[in-house]
Motif scaffolding. Structure first.
Motif, PDB file in Angstrom:
ATOM      1  N   LEU A  49     -17.002   2.523 -15.936  1.00 15.67           N
ATOM      2  CA  LEU A  49     -16.966   1.380 -15.814  1.00 15.67           C
ATOM      3  C   LEU A  49     -15.720   0.642 -15.283  1.00 15.67           C
ATOM      4  O   LEU A  49     -15.924  -0.098 -13.864  1.00 15.67           O
ATOM      5  N   VAL A  50     -14.995   1.199 -14.695  1.00 19.91           N
ATOM      6  CA  VAL A  50     -13.919   1.186 -14.484  1.00 19.91           C
ATOM      7  C   VAL A  50     -13.752   2.048 -13.168  1.00 19.91           C
ATOM      8  O   VAL A  50     -13.087   1.219 -11.719  1.00 19.91           O
ATOM      9  N   HIS A  51     -14.091   3.057 -12.421  1.00 19.39           N
ATOM     10  CA  HIS A  51     -14.010   3.187 -11.465  1.00 19.39           C
ATOM     11  C   HIS A  51     -15.286   2.068 -10.354  1.00 19.39           C
ATOM     12  O   HIS A  51     -15.033   1.795  -9.338  1.00 19.39           O
ATOM     13  N   LEU A  52     -15.922   1.288 -10.883  1.00 21.52           N
ATOM     14  CA  LEU A  52     -16.812   1.232 -10.694  1.00 21.52           C
ATOM     15  C   LEU A  52     -16.988  -0.618 -10.132  1.00 21.52           C
ATOM     16  O   LEU A  52     -16.822  -1.490  -9.594  1.00 21.52           O
ATOM     17  N   SER A  53     -15.399  -1.305 -10.900  1.00 22.28           N
ATOM     18  CA  SER A  53     -14.864  -2.237 -10.835  1.00 22.28           C
ATOM     19  C   SER A  53     -13.906  -2.465 -10.361  1.00 22.28           C
ATOM     20  O   SER A  53     -13.066  -3.343  -9.871  1.00 22.28           O
ATOM     21  N   SER A  54     -13.331  -0.918  -9.249  1.00 18.03           N
ATOM     22  CA  SER A  54     -12.422  -1.036  -8.379  1.00 18.03           C
ATOM     23  C   SER A  54     -10.383  -0.509  -8.982  1.00 18.03           C
ATOM     24  O   SER A  54      -9.932  -1.312  -8.683  1.00 18.03           O
ATOM     25  N   LEU A  55     -10.586  -0.926 -10.877  1.00 20.07           N
ATOM     26  CA  LEU A  55      -9.892  -1.052 -11.541  1.00 20.07           C
ATOM     27  C   LEU A  55      -8.975   0.250 -11.278  1.00 20.07           C
ATOM     28  O   LEU A  55      -7.056   0.418 -11.888  1.00 20.07           O
ATOM     29  N   GLY A  56      -8.923   1.461 -11.741  1.00 25.05           N
ATOM     30  CA  GLY A  56      -8.889   3.284 -10.960  1.00 25.05           C
ATOM     31  C   GLY A  56      -9.021   2.931  -9.855  1.00 25.05           C
ATOM     32  O   GLY A  56      -9.106   2.735  -9.127  1.00 25.05           O
ATOM     33  N   ASP A  57      -7.059   3.416  -9.795  1.00 23.80           N
ATOM     34  CA  ASP A  57      -6.284   4.142  -8.600  1.00 23.80           C
ATOM     35  C   ASP A  57      -6.158   4.650  -8.240  1.00 23.80           C
ATOM     36  O   ASP A  57      -5.863   6.459  -7.401  1.00 23.80           O
ATOM     37  N   GLY A  58      -7.076   6.642  -9.247  1.00 23.56           N
ATOM     38  CA  GLY A  58      -7.592   8.363  -9.003  1.00 23.56           C
ATOM     39  C   GLY A  58      -7.111   8.676 -10.043  1.00 23.56           C
ATOM     40  O   GLY A  58      -7.181   9.603 -10.564  1.00 23.56           O
ATOM     41  N   GLY A  59      -5.989   7.756 -10.550  1.00 21.70           N
ATOM     42  CA  GLY A  59      -4.640   8.634 -11.186  1.00 21.70           C
ATOM     43  C   GLY A  59      -4.934   7.837 -12.680  1.00 21.70           C
ATOM     44  O   GLY A  59      -5.371   7.145 -13.314  1.00 21.70           O
ATOM     45  N   TRP A  60      -3.936   8.496 -13.853  1.00 24.39           N
ATOM     46  CA  TRP A  60      -4.495   7.906 -15.085  1.00 24.39           C
ATOM     47  C   TRP A  60      -3.615   6.209 -15.053  1.00 24.39           C
ATOM     48  O   TRP A  60      -2.632   6.138 -13.872  1.00 24.39           O
ATOM     49  N   ASN A  61      -4.025   5.281 -15.684  1.00 16.98           N
ATOM     50  CA  ASN A  61      -4.004   4.140 -15.486  1.00 16.98           C
ATOM     51  C   ASN A  61      -4.701   3.704 -17.097  1.00 16.98           C
ATOM     52  O   ASN A  61      -5.327   3.443 -17.592  1.00 16.98           O
ATOM     53  N   LEU A  62      -3.746   2.277 -17.621  1.00 17.96           N
ATOM     54  CA  LEU A  62      -3.641   1.572 -18.360  1.00 17.96           C
ATOM     55  C   LEU A  62      -5.324   1.098 -18.940  1.00 17.96           C
ATOM     56  O   LEU A  62      -5.541   0.704 -20.073  1.00 17.96           O
ATOM     57  N   TRP A  63      -6.062   0.635 -17.695  1.00 20.94           N
ATOM     58  CA  TRP A  63      -7.791   0.388 -17.826  1.00 20.94           C
ATOM     59  C   TRP A  63      -7.804   0.819 -18.206  1.00 20.94           C
ATOM     60  O   TRP A  63      -9.665   0.889 -18.924  1.00 20.94           O
TER      61      TRP A  63
END
Length: 89
Positions: A49-63
């Motif tokens: 879901l994070v990757h589909l919603s473009s909240l992820g930047d490829g590394g570790w993130n809070l989302w």
């Protein structure tokens, strides 16, 4: 998804799945392996879901971390609610 993301999803999902047992009131009827499996699957779903919603930047993130924690807890509560009660004990 990177190797680190896969490992994080498995570890967080299993841990949160087992810890989700404490969120559900009353005596737990689900086996531990099912709690861990639900947690891992939900953690992978949260990562997706994070990757589909473009909240992820490829590394570790809070989302991603939040979704890998919140979704497994919700999934464990949902599955525990509908899991059949044991009889005869």
């Amino acid at each position: 998804m990177t190797i680190g993301g896969l490992v994080a999803a498995v570890v967080l999902g299993a841990a949160v799945g087992v810890l989700g047992r404490f969120v559900v009131p009353g005596r737990e009827r689900m086996p531990a392996w099912l709690l861990m499996a639900v947690g891992v699957v939900a953690a992978f779903g949260g990562t997706g879901l994070v990757h589909l919603s473009s909240l992820g930047d490829g590394g570790w993130n809070l989302w991603e971390a939040l979704f890998q924690i919140i979704l497994p807890v919700a999934a464990v509560v949902l599955v525990a609610t509908f899991w059949p009660k044991r009889t005869g004990r």
